[in-house]
Enzyme design. Structure first.
Site, mmCIF file in Angstrom:
data_model
loop_
_atom_site.group_PDB
_atom_site.id
_atom_site.type_symbol
_atom_site.label_atom_id
_atom_site.label_comp_id
_atom_site.label_asym_id
_atom_site.label_seq_id
_atom_site.Cartn_x
_atom_site.Cartn_y
_atom_site.Cartn_z
ATOM 1 N N HIS A 25 65.319 38.706 8.181
ATOM 2 C CA HIS A 25 65.721 39.081 6.799
ATOM 3 C C HIS A 25 66.632 38.159 6.100
ATOM 4 C CE1 HIS A 25 64.381 43.601 7.621
ATOM 5 N NE2 HIS A 25 63.677 42.854 8.344
ATOM 6 N N GLU A 28 69.174 38.750 4.356
ATOM 7 C CA GLU A 28 70.585 38.750 4.645
ATOM 8 C C GLU A 28 71.116 38.363 5.958
ATOM 9 O OE1 GLU A 28 69.057 41.969 1.739
ATOM 10 O OE2 GLU A 28 68.471 41.053 3.784
ATOM 11 N N CYS A 37 68.020 46.556 4.093
ATOM 12 C CA CYS A 37 67.831 47.869 4.815
ATOM 13 C C CYS A 37 69.151 48.155 5.916
ATOM 14 C CB CYS A 37 66.575 47.322 6.151
ATOM 15 S SG CYS A 37 67.124 45.846 7.027
ATOM 16 N N CYS A 83 70.454 45.065 7.792
ATOM 17 C CA CYS A 83 71.319 44.268 7.090
ATOM 18 C C CYS A 83 72.434 44.616 6.285
ATOM 19 C CB CYS A 83 70.438 43.502 5.785
ATOM 20 S SG CYS A 83 68.833 42.655 6.763
#
Length: 167
Positions: free
Chosen positions: A55, A57, A85, A88
């Site tokens: 992801h 992040e 999410c 993260c």
């Protein structure tokens, strides 16, 4: 507050680059003391080679660590084109990010609304400021473009896709 718009535009520019390559248009930049110290954009969403740990992040945090950039304790801000999410959100908190600014809410999997007081001590004792919807319409447009693309397979039939396309 004006800095929020400046840095979110930088995150959106990276998300546009990801979108141009066919990736999910999520991007994150990490800012400390008024400077961008690391960034990342989502990878692993093309052609069903889904990698749910890369992801934006997580990549930004990894890049910060690889650059051996000192994290300003309590002074890091994450600018995310999509609400982080749970994975993260937790990683940002543990890494010393005390401010999270995001553009578009993740109606399907956003983690920033977690009640930290109900979590174990590691998280319960952390303080985080969350600022939603900075340049939301710009980010929403990127996600609409992504989900409208007939070539898109990642999250194509998800709640996030239908939520996005209905706006």
């Amino acid at each position: 507050m004006n800095d929020h718009y400046v840095f979110m535009r930088e995150a959106l520019a990276q998300a546009k680059q990801a979108l141009a390559t066919g990736e999910f248009p999520a991007a994150c930049i990490l800012v400390g003391a008024g400077d961008i110290i690391a960034s990342g954009s989502r990878t692993g969403t093309i052609e069903n080679r889904f990698n749910e740990t890369d992801h934006a992040e997580m990549l930004a945090l990894r890049n910060m660590n690889q650059l051996q950039t000192p994290s300003a304790s309590g002074g890091l801000t994450a600018y995310c084109t999509l609400e982080p999410c749970l994975m993260c959100f937790g990683a940002l908190l543990i890494s010393g990010v005390t401010n999270i600014v995001y553009a578009y809410e993740d109606a399907m999997g956003g983690g920033t609304r977690c009640d930290l007081s109900r979590l174990p001590p590691l998280y319960r004792n952390m303080s985080v400021s969350v600022v939603p919807h900075i340049l939301r319409s710009d980010s929403l447009q990127l996600f609409k473009t992504y989900f409208s693309n007939l070539q898109t397979v990642y999250l194509k039939k998800s709640f996030l896709a239908s939520y996005t396309l209905q706006q």
